[in-house]
Scaffold this motif. Structure first.
Motif, PDB file in Angstrom:
ATOM      1  N   ASP A 290       0.820  -1.220   0.000  1.00 30.02           N
ATOM      2  CA  ASP A 290       0.000   0.000   0.000  1.00 30.02           C
ATOM      3  C   ASP A 290       0.851   1.266   0.000  1.00 30.02           C
ATOM      4  O   ASP A 290       0.336   2.381   0.060  1.00 30.02           O
ATOM      5  N   HIS A 291       2.176   1.106  -0.076  1.00 29.15           N
ATOM      6  CA  HIS A 291       3.086   2.251  -0.023  1.00 29.15           C
ATOM      7  C   HIS A 291       3.491   2.742  -1.405  1.00 29.15           C
ATOM      8  O   HIS A 291       3.813   3.910  -1.581  1.00 29.15           O
ATOM      9  N   TYR A 292       3.471   1.845  -2.394  1.00 34.05           N
ATOM     10  CA  TYR A 292       4.001   2.209  -3.699  1.00 34.05           C
ATOM     11  C   TYR A 292       3.153   1.619  -4.814  1.00 34.05           C
ATOM     12  O   TYR A 292       2.333   0.729  -4.602  1.00 34.05           O
ATOM     13  N   GLN A 293       3.355   2.134  -6.010  1.00 33.37           N
ATOM     14  CA  GLN A 293       2.788   1.510  -7.202  1.00 33.37           C
ATOM     15  C   GLN A 293       3.859   1.450  -8.271  1.00 33.37           C
ATOM     16  O   GLN A 293       4.761   2.293  -8.314  1.00 33.37           O
ATOM     17  N   VAL A 294       3.764   0.436  -9.117  1.00 35.16           N
ATOM     18  CA  VAL A 294       4.751   0.226 -10.165  1.00 35.16           C
ATOM     19  C   VAL A 294       4.101   0.451 -11.524  1.00 35.16           C
ATOM     20  O   VAL A 294       2.950   0.061 -11.747  1.00 35.16           O
TER      21      VAL A 294
END
Length: 308
Positions: A290-294
């Motif tokens: 839930d901290h990052y998206q790629v």
């Protein structure tokens, strides 16, 4: 015989008796004042390619020097003559091919097709905006503006010399984009830019990127072009006259992404000495889902913070 070399029964000293009974001393040599000048330009593709290495160098060795980013003035305007004949650049469309080659070679993605469809007419407008932010706000925010401008130009194919694009980039920094771009159109902003050009000339800079490190004796090293990390470490050792440097520990990937907002795979690889095939495992290990998206662009992965 030195008249001061006497034994004093009150102080218990054989020698000069003017010293205090106890004092704090420090045998460490005072640190040398090292200045690093990074001469660059918002539309310099090789400067974009250098970002992974330069970030790692500043991250681990920035405590040894004071950094100065200097605008170099790569493109005032297009004209009938050649701009960069060595790279076959005579008109804006020629840039697209060169940029794509640079992006593929260094794996810092560059689209470049806007130089065919909607070319940047001059690098001076975004350079003036940089100078305004640097003067009236801070070096840190100016550096972030430069980074966001390069992302917009190289990866996301936006014309960063257009007023509306510059305003949007500055607004996203939390500043008043319209006010700053209006200020950048005033004569004083060109004066600030001309001062950078004069500094670059005095440093003997003829191409970008160029990094110059000088010590308090005004002696130093000049490193031209994008080079591997070892070049910059070696140059810093020479300027400091040290055989070994003490690098600072690397920040966690979580804190790095919090600071940078967007990182390409190559930047993570260089920062943490990992292979391209290991980046996704490192991301999954260090960051919560839930901290990052790629995302992916031009065959390269990039990672951003998730919007809260």
């Amino acid at each position: 015989m030195n008249d001061n070399m006497i034994c004093d029964i009150k102080t218990g000293v054989c020698g000069e008796v003017s010293e205090e009974a106890m004092e704090i001393i420090d045998f460490n040599q005072p640190p040398k004042a090292i200045h690093l000048y990074y001469v660059t330009d918002p539309i310099c593709s090789h400067c974009w390619a250098l970002e992974p290495v330069l970030r790692r160098f500043e991250h681990q060795y920035g405590h040894y020097f004071k950094s100065h980013t200097v605008m170099g003035g790569l493109l005032e305007k297009w004209h009938d003559g050649p701009i960069d004949p060595a790279n076959g650049i005579y008109k804006p469309a020629d840039v697209a091919v060169h940029w794509r080659e640079v992006g593929e070679h260094y794996r810092m993605p560059i689209d470049g097709t806007l130089m065919i469809d909607n070319p940047v007419q001059s690098s001076y407008p975004p350079s003036r905006v940089f100078k305004v932010i640097q003067k009236y706000h801070s070096d840190a925010i100016a550096s972030e503006y430069l980074r966001r401008s390069r992302e917009a130009l190289f990866a996301f194919n936006q014309n960063i010399s257009v007023k509306s694009v510059m305003i949007e980039i500055v607004n996203k920094l939390g500043l008043d984009g319209e006010a700053i771009i209006n200020e950048a159109e005033q004569p004083i902003s060109q004066q600030l830019l001309d001062e950078d050009f004069a500094l670059a000339r005095s440093l003997g800079v003829r191409g970008f990127p160029t990094i110059i490190m000088t010590n308090e004796e005004n002696k130093g090293v000049k490193i031209v072009g994008g080079r591997p990390l070892d070049y910059y470490i070696s140059g810093l050792k020479q300027v400091l006259n040290l055989e070994e440097l003490q690098p600072k520990p690397l920040s966690s990937l979580s804190s790095l992404l919090e600071k940078e907002k967007l990182l390409f795979s190559k930047e993570i690889e260089v920062m943490y000495d990992v292979k391209q095939s290991e980046v996704h495992n490192l991301i999954e290990k260090e960051l919560s889902p839930d901290h990052y998206q790629v995302n992916e662009i031009l065959g390269e992965s990039y990672f951003t913070l998730k919007q809260k």
